[in-house]
Design an enzyme around this catalytic site. Sequence first.
Site, short mmCIF file in Angstrom:
data_model
loop_
_atom_site.label_atom_id
_atom_site.label_comp_id
_atom_site.label_asym_id
_atom_site.label_seq_id
_atom_site.Cartn_x
_atom_site.Cartn_y
_atom_site.Cartn_z
CB SER A 29 -0.60 -0.26 1.11
OG SER A 29 -1.64 1.02 1.64
CE LYS A 30 3.55 6.48 -4.40
NZ LYS A 30 4.71 6.42 -4.41
#
Length: 308
Positions: A159-160
């Site tokens: 996940s960014k």
Amino acid sequence: MPITPTKKIWVNGTLVDWEKATTHVLSHTLHYGTGAFEGIRAYKTSSGPAVFRLREHMVRLVNSCKILMIDLPYTVDQLVEAAKEVVRVNDLENGCYLRPLVYLGYGEMGINPLNSPVETIIAAWPWGAYLGDEGVENGVKMKISSWNRHHPNVFPTASKTVGAYVNSSLAKVEALKAGYDEAIMLGTDGRISECSGENLFIVRDGALITPPSSEAGALAGITLNSVVEIAKDLGYEVRYESLRRDDLYICDEAFLTGTAAEVVPIGSVDDRAIGSGKPGPITKQIQSTYASAVRGEIPAYEAWLDRV
Ligand code: PPE
């Protein structure tokens, strides 16, 4: 890097004047870091501006939100259309950097993020060479960071996530203060993970090697994926293998990949020159092929472009 303001920012489905796109100081993400973002580039092509691998970036944004249990009220299709609208209304025909961000707004305090309003924005502005023109041309000076990359049970590395970038910032500042351009981060197992905002490749005996992202706790880079395709099409062997710092010291060539950075040669790691210290031939070929592909100059990669 300074930002050049443009006219409008897309905020929850409407276009808002750049200066008016502000948020409350008690927005949840400001305090606790739960939020997700993307970095996307659009380029000038002979038939108007085109966004590079737009859908893949929006899919990653949706997945980042899913991991964080953020209930994003937009589909990938809607986000793709919104991004193109932002490029159009801001007259960014010469290309730009796009920043979609999903954050939690004002409403509740306390660590539980589930009751805060979900806010979605897409901004765009012209952005030059992320690691500087000199680095693009002659290679960047890298330092192995004393800060480790996240263990996957500390931060979900697929996940960014907004808050996860504190780790990148610590590594970046450490490298800059020590006189280097950028940091390479090791995982908690001592293997090479990625850089503060890029993935990494080495070239050894004519083959390209990059760490497998999930094993290395690195972001599954879209530029990395594009470079793998390009390298295979050029006839090179590409392997996903764990790397240690000494693999970097003695490789023939090395380079970074990222949307903002694009393809940048590595000149040295911890003051050991990579190869001759000058960008190597395979790196230069990949770099220039990537630069042509994103500008719509290679028909084989046309499917990666989303015309605005
Ligand atoms: N690793 C990290 C940690 C990362 O932030 C990026 C992108 C990548 C790898 C490369 O991913 P991709 O862009 O899909 O090839 N970093 C973004 C943010 C840079 C920033 O300063 O902000 C980018 O390049 O847009």
